[in-house]
Design a protein around this motif. Structure first.
Motif, short mmCIF file in Angstrom:
data_model
loop_
_atom_site.label_atom_id
_atom_site.label_comp_id
_atom_site.label_asym_id
_atom_site.label_seq_id
_atom_site.Cartn_x
_atom_site.Cartn_y
_atom_site.Cartn_z
N ARG A 250 83.22 68.31 150.38
CA ARG A 250 82.17 68.87 149.53
C ARG A 250 82.75 69.86 148.54
O ARG A 250 82.36 69.92 147.38
N CYS B 22 69.25 81.88 145.57
CA CYS B 22 69.75 80.93 146.57
C CYS B 22 69.20 81.25 147.95
O CYS B 22 68.78 80.35 148.69
N SER C 76 66.67 78.94 150.06
CA SER C 76 67.49 78.28 151.10
C SER C 76 68.40 77.21 150.50
O SER C 76 68.55 76.13 151.06
N LYS C 77 69.00 77.51 149.35
CA LYS C 77 69.92 76.58 148.72
C LYS C 77 71.36 76.92 149.11
O LYS C 77 71.66 77.99 149.62
N LEU C 78 72.26 75.98 148.86
CA LEU C 78 73.65 76.12 149.25
C LEU C 78 74.43 76.91 148.20
O LEU C 78 74.35 76.63 147.00
N GLN D 166 78.15 77.81 146.87
CA GLN D 166 79.57 77.48 146.91
C GLN D 166 80.22 77.97 145.62
O GLN D 166 79.73 77.67 144.52
N CYS E 23 74.92 77.73 142.90
CA CYS E 23 73.85 77.53 143.87
C CYS E 23 73.37 76.09 143.68
O CYS E 23 72.98 75.70 142.58
N ASN F 193 71.50 72.29 145.36
CA ASN F 193 70.64 71.67 146.35
C ASN F 193 71.46 70.67 147.17
O ASN F 193 72.67 70.53 146.98
N GLN F 194 70.81 69.96 148.06
CA GLN F 194 71.53 69.05 148.96
C GLN F 194 72.18 67.88 148.22
O GLN F 194 73.11 67.26 148.72
N LYS F 195 71.70 67.57 147.03
CA LYS F 195 72.27 66.47 146.24
C LYS F 195 73.44 66.94 145.37
O LYS F 195 74.05 66.14 144.67
N GLY F 196 73.75 68.24 145.41
CA GLY F 196 74.84 68.77 144.61
C GLY F 196 74.43 69.16 143.20
O GLY F 196 75.29 69.46 142.36
N THR F 197 73.13 69.15 142.93
CA THR F 197 72.64 69.54 141.60
C THR F 197 72.69 71.06 141.45
O THR F 197 72.25 71.80 142.34
#
Length: 223
Positions: free
Chosen positions: A22, A47, A51-53, A55, A59, A61-65
């Motif tokens: 990832r 974020c 509850s976003k990721l 990295q 910030c 979402n689960q799709k990497g957007t």
């Protein structure tokens, strides 16, 4: 007992591999600046609230957007060529950077942007008319609530009869042709024929090549 420990080790290794994969898939703009996101930044707060990721500086979402981008204090004179990767962002922080004054076209396509934090001396792209609220502080300027200028009086009239107005970022508009229309001012009806276009282009190129070949051959014979 040993089998459980072995299974736990395999699961941990799998999670580590997934995490590395990832991280490698992160858009380049997320790693433009060293370090991670500032814990007290508005992007980090967004974020956590959604509850976003988080990295690197993004910030997601689960799709990497990309939904948030924190590039504050990165010594940037301009956001760079990869900045367009964050066109889906809802919040962007660019404060504490020596940015150039004119960012009018830097945010073309950023139609989802609702909060933009800039250095205090850099105006909001599109001007105050492009935002619901523009607030100046001692060390930053916050542009909030991007307006859809197509809903403003007179804006839809800029588009032809067969086109419609669409937002293209803060203070920016574009005309989108209706189905079945294309070309200048959406005046041409029917689908755009790529076959015809490349056919004409190929024929023209071939004719010019034959003429040049004939001309060079005559010169060669004459010499």
């Amino acid at each position: 007992m040993a089998s459980r420990e072995s299974g736990g080790s395999r699961a941990a290794a799998l999670l580590l591999l997934l995490g590395v994969g990832r991280a490698l898939a992160l858009p380049e703009i997320c790693t433009l600046c060293p370090g991670g996101m500032h814990n007290l930044s508005r992007v980090a707060a967004y974020c956590e609230d959604t509850s976003k990721l988080m990295q690197a500086r993004c910030c997601l979402n689960q799709k990497g957007t990309i939904l948030g981008l924190d590039l504050q204090n990165c010594s940037l004179k301009d956001p760079g060529p990869n900045f367009l990767q964050a066109y889906t962002a809802i919040i962007i922080d660019l404060q504490a950077n020596p940015l150039k004054d004119d960012l009018a076209h830097t945010f073309r396509g950023f139609t989802q942007l609702q909060t933009l934090i800039l250095p205090q001396d850099v105006p909001c792209p599109g001007g105050s008319n492009a935002w619901d609220n523009v607030t100046s502080f001692k060390d930053k300027q916050i542009c909030q609530g991007q307006r859809d200028l197509c809903n403003s009086t007179g804006s839809p009239d800029m588009c032809p009869e067969n086109g419609s107005c669409a937002s293209d970022g803060p203070g920016l508009l574009q005309c989108v042709c209706a189905d079945g229309f294309h070309g200048y001012k959406c005046m041409r009806q029917g689908s755009f024929s790529l076959l015809m276009f490349f056919g004409i282009l190929g024929s023209t190129t071939l004719a010019i090549s034959i003429l040049l070949w004939g001309s060079q051959r005559r010169k060669a014979k004459a010499s």
